[in-house]
Design an enzyme around this catalytic site. Sequence first.
Site, short mmCIF file in Angstrom:
data_model
loop_
_atom_site.label_atom_id
_atom_site.label_comp_id
_atom_site.label_asym_id
_atom_site.label_seq_id
_atom_site.Cartn_x
_atom_site.Cartn_y
_atom_site.Cartn_z
N LYS A 293 0.64 -1.18 -0.09
CA LYS A 293 0.14 0.20 -0.14
C LYS A 293 1.01 1.11 0.39
CE LYS A 293 -0.55 -0.01 5.27
NZ LYS A 293 -1.06 -1.00 5.63
N TYR B 256 16.83 30.26 9.57
CA TYR B 256 15.43 30.93 9.98
C TYR B 256 15.64 31.60 11.01
CZ TYR B 256 12.68 30.83 5.25
OH TYR B 256 12.41 30.97 4.10
C1 LIG Z 1 -0.64 -2.36 7.01
C2 LIG Z 1 -0.35 -3.25 6.83
C3 LIG Z 1 -0.37 -4.61 7.24
C4 LIG Z 1 0.97 -4.08 7.09
O1 LIG Z 1 1.67 -4.48 8.27
P1 LIG Z 1 3.48 -3.32 8.67
O2 LIG Z 1 3.54 -3.17 10.45
O3 LIG Z 1 3.31 -2.53 7.70
O4 LIG Z 1 4.32 -5.10 8.12
C5 LIG Z 1 -0.68 -5.52 7.42
N1 LIG Z 1 -2.53 -5.52 7.45
C6 LIG Z 1 -2.61 -4.66 8.01
C7 LIG Z 1 -4.63 -4.80 7.43
C8 LIG Z 1 -1.87 -3.00 7.60
O5 LIG Z 1 -3.10 -2.29 7.58
#
Ligand SMILES: *Cc1c(COP(=O)(O)O)cnc(C)c1O
Length: 385
Positions: free
Chosen positions: A47, A266
Amino acid sequence: MTELPFDDDDNFASAGLRLTVDLTALVENWRDMALRSGRARTAAVVKADAYGLGIEDVGEALYLSGACDFFVATVDEGVILRLYAPEARIFVLSGIWPGMERRIFENDLVPVIVSEEQLSFWMAVLADYGEYPCALQVDTGFNRLGLPMEDAIALADDVSRPASFAPVLVMSHLACGDDPANPMNRQQLESFRQVTAAFEGIESSLAASAGIFLGPEYHFDLTRPGIALYGAEAVNGMANPMRPVATAEARVIQTRNVKAGETVGYGRALRLDRDSRLAVVSAGYADGYMRSQSSGGVPLRQAVPQGGMGFIAGHRVPVAGRITMDLTIFDVTDVPEKLVKAGDYIELFGSNILVDDAARAAGTIGYEMLTSMGLRHQRHYVAEE
Ligand SMILES: *Cc1c(COP(=O)(O)O)cnc(C)c1O
């Protein structure tokens, strides 16, 4: 058009900001997660553009290395991934919304049904479409997404549910997987066991990266690592066994010598107490090099004294003063002069400055550093032969 007397641009060689993604390390990390997952199959969570590293190249490399289950957050991400992982099963974590049906079906995506509303809508869609797979997210205490446990179990036992409703996976998510000693892990495990017992014969999934480290009880049929694939820390306080995957570097635009007593940037946030040499690089908070990593003049420095560090020519160099939108200043006084000049690159994070250390200096976590990089990084993918 007249010919220009120049070679074609080499975008990577001349980029102000560049990101190198080591696909060999990525694949090794996935294999490591698969080994730790024991008998469970190991998916890949890609994702948010594969945590900022590029869903196309990352997705394809993992797919060609044997990953056959993927998780994305949105349908749009699934549509892109489908081009690079033609036969994979692609789960969409945010589920389905009216108006998405066609893209789900056309791209063979599996929605993760996360609420009672989505479930009703999905049943109505299936009444027209016929049998189609889905996954069910069940809430075991996170209180983010998922059907309440009782409703999920009732659904499992409901003999009158339509045959077109064909869940292929039941899943839940741990709230405290990164904290192995937290009793919440075992509570959620017990709850999830009740759910999987009700959905006998349907695959189940509980563990993200951190959950994989909690041991075999947490693995069920399918594990869902994300962050560990990209080399960042999954578990608090544990030495991180993963290989770094991403290296972000910014080009030095200019170096300058500054006298003791002068101030930098700054708000005059840094006052130099010795004659110093500064290097100004082309990365700033618009590139995810967060302002909270400034060496001074930001509230976080009262809690975490050390600001961000860069790395050049074997030396760690501190951020000097406030980080700005497009530019960051580093204090390179301790690096021999001939080793830092305009055009050189300073590592912002990578194998010398770990992304989680950069994140700590910014008051955040590796996940946020990686996914905040923005659009100005020139990306480059490398793999060992
Ligand atoms: C993002 C996510 C993962 C992966 O999690 P990590 O901590 O990056 O391994 C797995 N399951 C769900 C439902 C997620 O939202």
